[in-house]
Design a protein around this motif. Structure first.
Motif, short mmCIF file in Angstrom:
data_model
loop_
_atom_site.label_atom_id
_atom_site.label_comp_id
_atom_site.label_asym_id
_atom_site.label_seq_id
_atom_site.Cartn_x
_atom_site.Cartn_y
_atom_site.Cartn_z
N VAL A 231 0.71 -6.50 -3.45
CA VAL A 231 0.44 -5.27 -2.70
C VAL A 231 0.64 -5.52 -1.21
O VAL A 231 1.24 -4.71 -0.51
CB VAL A 231 -0.99 -4.76 -2.99
CG1 VAL A 231 -1.39 -3.70 -1.96
CG2 VAL A 231 -1.07 -4.16 -4.38
N ALA A 235 3.28 -3.27 0.51
CA ALA A 235 2.79 -2.12 1.27
C ALA A 235 2.79 -2.35 2.77
O ALA A 235 2.83 -1.38 3.54
CB ALA A 235 1.38 -1.75 0.80
N LEU A 238 5.78 -0.86 4.48
CA LEU A 238 5.66 0.60 4.48
C LEU A 238 4.69 1.08 5.55
O LEU A 238 4.97 2.05 6.27
CB LEU A 238 5.18 1.08 3.10
CG LEU A 238 6.07 0.77 1.90
CD1 LEU A 238 5.44 1.33 0.62
CD2 LEU A 238 7.46 1.36 2.09
N PHE A 357 3.76 -0.01 -7.94
CA PHE A 357 3.50 0.13 -6.51
C PHE A 357 4.41 1.17 -5.88
O PHE A 357 3.99 1.97 -5.05
CB PHE A 357 3.71 -1.22 -5.80
CG PHE A 357 2.79 -2.31 -6.23
CD1 PHE A 357 1.56 -2.02 -6.80
CD2 PHE A 357 3.15 -3.64 -6.09
CE1 PHE A 357 0.71 -3.03 -7.21
CE2 PHE A 357 2.31 -4.65 -6.50
CZ PHE A 357 1.09 -4.34 -7.06
N GLY A 361 2.99 4.31 -4.09
CA GLY A 361 3.28 4.43 -2.67
C GLY A 361 4.00 5.71 -2.33
O GLY A 361 3.73 6.35 -1.30
N ALA A 366 1.15 4.37 1.73
CA ALA A 366 0.79 2.96 1.79
C ALA A 366 -0.72 2.77 1.95
O ALA A 366 -1.30 1.84 1.40
CB ALA A 366 1.54 2.28 2.94
N LEU A 369 -2.62 2.54 -1.28
CA LEU A 369 -2.46 1.26 -1.97
C LEU A 369 -3.45 0.23 -1.42
O LEU A 369 -4.09 -0.51 -2.18
CB LEU A 369 -1.04 0.74 -1.81
CG LEU A 369 0.05 1.39 -2.67
CD1 LEU A 369 1.42 0.85 -2.28
CD2 LEU A 369 -0.20 1.14 -4.14
#
Length: 392
Positions: A231, A235, A238, A357, A361, A366, A369
């Motif tokens: 993650v 993320a 992002l 994910f 997302g 993001a 997450l």
């Protein structure tokens, strides 16, 4: 009644040799992880082909984990590590000789399998270098340092050689790493064969380990930590784009994570014995929970780098603590199988979770997450406090 005692490896250089072996296997895999996708793109192939190559890194270690674990339990250290090194060596030589899609897929599969299966044998044998919880925590802090070092060295070696000498030279240089593993393995003393297992134990299924509540709990925590790594890697870019951060700023954030993760593993031997493994594990998960919760609230690159460093400390502590606890909760003589089930869970997650994910997302952003991961890690810290070693 408890089975025969498990032999303890001796030798002053055994731990250093095991760390060197894991660096060789893991650095090879990480170098191929960079070189193979770039090679696919250089062939003019599509993104789907890149995804196919990357999938090979996770699928084959997951499929071969249980046989590798059983082999390590039966034959000890040397045979599994030699097979793993030969797999990685064959994969890199194949990619150096034939720059084609199938060769790059084979290189990814063989180097990934070599790293994953070799890691099981190395971690299993490393547990025999110590006879106490604090000793195992110290041993596994050094063992856990190897992937961090390899993750920096392998891609750097591959990237520099690709730019200056081409793909074939890069793969040939990466082939030297598993070759070095074969040499370093000679410094690990051979195990004294243990007493033969009882008939009932010989027929036991690896899945019977899942009936042990402490093992199930530890396997869940290990999977949770693996997901949190993924993650963070998925993320964070992002979130950085949403915050209009530059690529260099994001690179600095990730570098802070890597450096902190390495430094804390050097510090663990200093505190081992002063704090129990369960307390250390629960505290690290709680710190990771707080960091994931704070990430979406930050807009400054320096603040995010500080968060990344704290996350590196937390997750850098978790892996040695989990490996040390695994020795306590697994039945005697079945540590290879226990490590294999852990490896299967991690590599299966690596293959499947990025798709989830991406969907989450895209749907929730993001920040969602990070907050979901924070909640999961908080629940995991509660489970860590409930860990108990197996009964004698």
């Amino acid at each position: 009644m408890r089975s025969a005692a498990i032999p303890v490896l001796d030798g002053r250089g055994a731990l250093a040799a095991m760390v060197a072996c894991q660096i060789g296997l893991h650095a090879c895999a990480q170098g191929v992880r960079l070189a193979a996708p770039l090679g696919v793109l250089a062939l003019g192939r599509s993104a789907w082909s890149v995804g196919l190559v990357m999938t090979m890194f996770a699928v084959f270690p997951a499929l071969l984990a249980l046989p590798a674990g059983r082999l390590a339990d039966r034959r000890g250290y040397h045979l599994p590590v030699r097979i793993a090194a030969c797999c990685a060596l064959a994969g890199t030589l194949l990619a150096a000789a034939s720059h084609s899609l199938w060769a790059l897929c084979a290189a990814a599969a063989l180097s990934g399998a070599g790293s994953g299966c070799g890691m099981i044998a190395i971690q299993r044998s490393a547990s025999r270098l110590a006879t106490s919880e604090a000793g195992r925590l110290r041993v596994f802090s050094w063992i856990a340092l190897a992937p961090a070092v390899a993750g920096l060295f392998g891609p750097m070696l591959a990237g520099v050689l690709i730019d200056h000498a081409g793909f074939s030279s890069a793969f040939l240089a990466l082939a030297l790493l598993p070759a070095a593993t074969l040499l370093a393995a000679q410094a690990v003393p051979a195990e004294t064969p243990r007493a033969a297992a009882s008939p009932n134990q010989g027929r036991a299924s690896s899945w019977d380990l899942l009936r042990l509540a402490p093992f199930r709990r530890l396997l869940l925590l290990s999977w949770l930590v693996s997901v949190s790594w993924d993650v963070h890697g998925f993320a964070l870019p992002l979130l950085g784009v949403e915050r209009a951060m530059s690529a260099s700023a994001l690179g600095a954030v990730l570098a802070a994570y890597a450096v902190a993760s390495m430094l804390v593993r050097l510090a663990i031997p200093l505190v081992a014995g002063r704090i129990s493994g369960n307390t250390l594990l629960a505290g690290a998960l709680l710190l990771a929970c707080a960091v994931f919760g704070a990430y979406p609230l930050l807009h400054n690159a320096w603040a995010m780098a500080a968060c990344a460093a704290m996350l590196g400390v937390a997750l850098g502590v978790v892996q040695p603590a989990i490996l040390a606890s695994l020795h306590d909760v697994a039945p005697p003589g079945r540590h290879g199988e226990a490590l294999a089930l852990r490896s299967m869970a991690i590599h299966s997650s690596m293959a499947a979770m990025p798709l989830l994910f991406g969907a989450l997302g895209a749907a929730a952003g993001a920040a969602a997450l990070f907050w979901m991961m924070s909640a999961a890690l908080g629940a995991g810290s509660i489970q860590a406090r409930r860990l108990r070693p197996r009964a004698a």
